[in-house]
Design a protein around this motif. Structure first.
Motif, PDB file in Angstrom:
ATOM      1  N   LEU A  47       0.806  -1.219   0.000  1.00 48.15           N
ATOM      2  CA  LEU A  47       0.000   0.000   0.000  1.00 48.15           C
ATOM      3  C   LEU A  47       0.841   1.273   0.000  1.00 48.15           C
ATOM      4  N   GLN A  48       2.150   1.127  -0.077  1.00 47.97           N
ATOM      5  CA  GLN A  48       3.063   2.258  -0.077  1.00 47.97           C
ATOM      6  C   GLN A  48       3.415   2.654  -1.519  1.00 47.97           C
ATOM      7  N   TYR A  49       3.998   3.841  -1.672  1.00 46.22           N
ATOM      8  CA  TYR A  49       4.602   4.177  -2.963  1.00 46.22           C
ATOM      9  C   TYR A  49       5.623   3.101  -3.329  1.00 46.22           C
ATOM     10  N   GLY A  50       5.800   2.908  -4.636  1.00 51.59           N
ATOM     11  CA  GLY A  50       6.772   1.928  -5.101  1.00 51.59           C
ATOM     12  C   GLY A  50       7.777   2.553  -6.046  1.00 51.59           C
ATOM     13  N   PRO A  51       8.779   1.805  -6.457  1.00 50.33           N
ATOM     14  CA  PRO A  51       9.770   2.317  -7.406  1.00 50.33           C
ATOM     15  C   PRO A  51       9.147   2.539  -8.780  1.00 50.33           C
ATOM     16  N   THR A  52       9.646   3.530  -9.484  1.00 52.91           N
ATOM     17  CA  THR A  52       9.086   3.862 -10.789  1.00 52.91           C
ATOM     18  C   THR A  52       9.211   2.711 -11.773  1.00 52.91           C
ATOM     19  N   ASP A  53      10.334   1.992 -11.709  1.00 54.02           N
ATOM     20  CA  ASP A  53      10.528   0.929 -12.705  1.00 54.02           C
ATOM     21  C   ASP A  53       9.711  -0.316 -12.408  1.00 54.02           C
ATOM     22  N   GLY A  54       9.165  -0.439 -11.198  1.00 50.71           N
ATOM     23  CA  GLY A  54       8.269  -1.542 -10.922  1.00 50.71           C
ATOM     24  C   GLY A  54       8.755  -2.477  -9.843  1.00 50.71           C
ATOM     25  N   TYR A  55       7.898  -3.404  -9.459  1.00 53.76           N
ATOM     26  CA  TYR A  55       8.170  -4.394  -8.418  1.00 53.76           C
ATOM     27  C   TYR A  55       9.240  -5.360  -8.903  1.00 53.76           C
ATOM     28  N   ALA A  56      10.349  -5.421  -8.218  1.00 53.82           N
ATOM     29  CA  ALA A  56      11.520  -6.145  -8.707  1.00 53.82           C
ATOM     30  C   ALA A  56      11.255  -7.620  -9.026  1.00 53.82           C
ATOM     31  N   PRO A  57      10.585  -8.394  -8.168  1.00 53.87           N
ATOM     32  CA  PRO A  57      10.339  -9.802  -8.527  1.00 53.87           C
ATOM     33  C   PRO A  57       9.513  -9.970  -9.800  1.00 53.87           C
ATOM     34  N   LEU A  58       8.576  -9.069 -10.052  1.00 55.04           N
ATOM     35  CA  LEU A  58       7.777  -9.161 -11.276  1.00 55.04           C
ATOM     36  C   LEU A  58       8.621  -8.809 -12.491  1.00 55.04           C
ATOM     37  N   ARG A  59       9.482  -7.801 -12.369  1.00 58.72           N
ATOM     38  CA  ARG A  59      10.384  -7.461 -13.467  1.00 58.72           C
ATOM     39  C   ARG A  59      11.315  -8.625 -13.789  1.00 58.72           C
ATOM     40  N   GLN A 250       1.779  -0.527  -6.692  1.00 51.76           N
ATOM     41  CA  GLN A 250       2.562  -1.601  -6.093  1.00 51.76           C
ATOM     42  C   GLN A 250       1.679  -2.794  -5.736  1.00 51.76           C
ATOM     43  N   LEU A 251       0.466  -2.523  -5.259  1.00 51.77           N
ATOM     44  CA  LEU A 251      -0.437  -3.584  -4.831  1.00 51.77           C
ATOM     45  C   LEU A 251      -0.746  -4.543  -5.971  1.00 51.77           C
ATOM     46  N   THR A 252      -1.157  -4.018  -7.119  1.00 52.40           N
ATOM     47  CA  THR A 252      -1.531  -4.898  -8.219  1.00 52.40           C
ATOM     48  C   THR A 252      -0.329  -5.649  -8.776  1.00 52.40           C
ATOM     49  N   GLN A 253       0.838  -5.023  -8.790  1.00 56.63           N
ATOM     50  CA  GLN A 253       2.032  -5.731  -9.244  1.00 56.63           C
ATOM     51  C   GLN A 253       2.348  -6.918  -8.338  1.00 56.63           C
ATOM     52  N   MET A 254       2.248  -6.710  -7.042  1.00 54.23           N
ATOM     53  CA  MET A 254       2.533  -7.786  -6.102  1.00 54.23           C
ATOM     54  C   MET A 254       1.493  -8.899  -6.198  1.00 54.23           C
ATOM     55  N   VAL A 255       0.232  -8.523  -6.421  1.00 57.67           N
ATOM     56  CA  VAL A 255      -0.832  -9.513  -6.574  1.00 57.67           C
ATOM     57  C   VAL A 255      -0.603 -10.348  -7.830  1.00 57.67           C
ATOM     58  N   VAL A 256      -0.286  -9.693  -8.944  1.00 53.51           N
ATOM     59  CA  VAL A 256      -0.040 -10.427 -10.183  1.00 53.51           C
ATOM     60  C   VAL A 256       1.144 -11.370 -10.017  1.00 53.51           C
ATOM     61  N   TYR A 257       2.207 -10.880  -9.408  1.00 48.98           N
ATOM     62  CA  TYR A 257       3.377 -11.742  -9.218  1.00 48.98           C
ATOM     63  C   TYR A 257       3.017 -12.970  -8.381  1.00 48.98           C
ATOM     64  N   ASN A 258       2.280 -12.779  -7.308  1.00 44.75           N
ATOM     65  CA  ASN A 258       1.905 -13.909  -6.467  1.00 44.75           C
ATOM     66  C   ASN A 258       0.967 -14.875  -7.186  1.00 44.75           C
ATOM     67  N   THR A 259       0.207 -14.371  -8.139  1.00 48.65           N
ATOM     68  CA  THR A 259      -0.694 -15.228  -8.905  1.00 48.65           C
ATOM     69  C   THR A 259       0.057 -16.091  -9.912  1.00 48.65           C
ATOM     70  N   ILE A 260       1.065 -15.536 -10.564  1.00 50.00           N
ATOM     71  CA  ILE A 260       1.693 -16.216 -11.695  1.00 50.00           C
ATOM     72  C   ILE A 260       3.028 -16.879 -11.385  1.00 50.00           C
ATOM     73  N   LYS A 261       3.631 -16.610 -10.247  1.00 47.51           N
ATOM     74  CA  LYS A 261       5.024 -16.994 -10.014  1.00 47.51           C
ATOM     75  C   LYS A 261       5.243 -18.504  -9.990  1.00 47.51           C
ATOM     76  N   ASP A 262       4.217 -19.279  -9.670  1.00 51.54           N
ATOM     77  CA  ASP A 262       4.380 -20.727  -9.565  1.00 51.54           C
ATOM     78  C   ASP A 262       3.811 -21.487 -10.755  1.00 51.54           C
ATOM     79  N   GLY A 263       3.651 -20.802 -11.883  1.00 45.89           N
ATOM     80  CA  GLY A 263       3.245 -21.493 -13.105  1.00 45.89           C
ATOM     81  C   GLY A 263       1.760 -21.490 -13.401  1.00 45.89           C
ATOM     82  N   PHE A 264       0.997 -20.630 -12.757  1.00 48.32           N
ATOM     83  CA  PHE A 264      -0.452 -20.594 -12.978  1.00 48.32           C
ATOM     84  C   PHE A 264      -0.808 -20.401 -14.453  1.00 48.32           C
TER      85      PHE A 264
END
Length: 373
Positions: A47-59, A250-264
């Motif tokens: 819920l905080q501000y995030g880096p401009t280039d994006g959430y590192a694990p998703l990148r 940041q919230l949606t990036q983290m949600v997407v990463y958690n959804t797809i990271k294990d091969g969904f």
């Protein structure tokens, strides 16, 4: 376009107009679980501000998914954005000046034409046929151009696919000219019958700017896309994004990463392909049955669209008014042209309409067209 979409919201209208993914493909339960997990375990970060280039694990995930044996993509080449439409806007800001020469397909994606035109671009339409743009014409047309914009996979609006041979030729021609090639690929995963062709990014990572999106494989409501480019350009795009919206949520990036990271997506995307393939076949069968022989249309191998060419005396914009009266809608073709429009064309989208309704709507539209011949 937006006025057309307002009309299509009426429940009695069979709409082939919107380029919208089917809500039946949205992984609501998986996203709900991911939202709960992120907010429970990392809520204050999300819920905080995030880096401009994006959430590192998703990148990192994006970079790994695009890397091949011959072309390794680094996470620092990836900029997360608020949908791929923002990619187009940022690329326009950074690469286009007043009267810049911009090469586009014939026809091309309306959203790109709108985004680039805001920066004073002068479009040059590259000749195209059923196999996509003709890359050999770029050697002449590309002289002095700023960028070339293309959708090689199941193109919007035509559904065409650029062949492997043409991809290699186009990449080579652009490299010789020093012409940045923008590869917009929102539909590449939606191949019906075979694995997608190699990305042009893999053929020349130093000369191709790649655009991707989660809108068609997860949901457009999260507004999450990305652009991949050589690091010097990414730095400029990042600066432009800082002045636009600081960062993508940041919230949606983290949600997407958690959804797809294990091969969904390995299991999810085939279900989308099957649904869209069945509905595409239903529309192609209906077109063959109900449209006059004087019409022709593309036969896409993936994606969401079929492009129809009518007899030249029929203006599809005028036809739309009558079609709505028959409770069916489509998108006229003229707005998709960078230069001289072909008014006797139209785009049909089949992915949000069940087969029985597809057949009913195409029958209505076919009778209307036949009355004009």
């Amino acid at each position: 376009m937006r006025e057309i979409l307002k009309i299509t919201m009426r429940p009695e209208i069979i709409s082939f107009a919107g380029g919208l993914p089917s809500p039946a493909t949205f992984p609501v339960e998986q996203l709900k679980v991911a939202f709960d997990k992120v907010l429970s375990e990392q809520g204050k970060v999300a819920l905080q501000y995030g880096p401009t280039d994006g959430y590192a694990p998703l990148r990192e995930w994006v970079a790994d998914s695009l890397s091949t044996n011959g072309a390794r993509i680094s996470p620092n080449q990836v900029l997360m954005t608020s949908g791929s439409q923002q990619d187009l806007d940022l690329l326009g800001k950074v690469l286009i000046d007043e009267r810049s020469k911009v090469l586009v397909e014939t026809p091309s994606y309306l959203g790109a034409l709108q985004a680039f035109s805001l920066y004073g671009s002068e479009f040059v339409s590259v000749p195209s046929d059923d196999g996509g743009l003709l890359p050999e014409t770029v050697a002449t047309l590309g002289q002095g151009a700023r960028i070339l914009y293309a959708l090689p996979n199941f193109q919007n609006p035509t559904g065409r696919t650029l062949s492997l041979q043409r991809r290699h030729v186009l990449v080579d021609v652009c490299a010789r000219l020093g012409l940045p090639l923008i590869e917009d690929d929102p539909y590449g995963a939606l191949s019906y019958r075979a694995e997608p062709l190699p990305k042009m990014l893999s053929m020349n990572p130093d000369g191709v700017i790649y655009m991707g999106s989660f809108s068609k494989i997860l949901t457009p409501g999260i507004r999450l896309g990305y652009v991949v480019a050589p690091r010097p350009l990414v730095e400029k795009l990042e600066q432009a994004k800082q002045a636009t919206d600081l960062h993508t949520a940041q919230l949606t990036q983290m949600v997407v990463y958690n959804t797809i990271k294990d091969g969904f997506l390995d299991d999810h995307i085939p279900t989308i392909r099957k649904l869209y393939s069945d509905q595409c076949d239903a529309m192609l069968d209906a077109l063959q049955t109900y449209f006059p022989s004087q019409c022709s249309w593309t036969r896409p191998e993936g994606g969401m669209f079929i492009w129809v060419t009518l007899p030249k005396h029929i203006d599809s914009m005028q036809l739309l008014d009558e079609a709505v009266g028959q409770r069916v809608a489509f998108v006229p073709g003229a707005p998709f042209y960078g230069n001289t429009p072909e008014k006797h064309t139209l785009r049909l989208s089949f992915v949000t309409v069940p087969p029985a309704r597809i057949r009913e709507g195409i029958e209505r539209l076919g009778k209307l067209i036949a009355s004009k011949i």
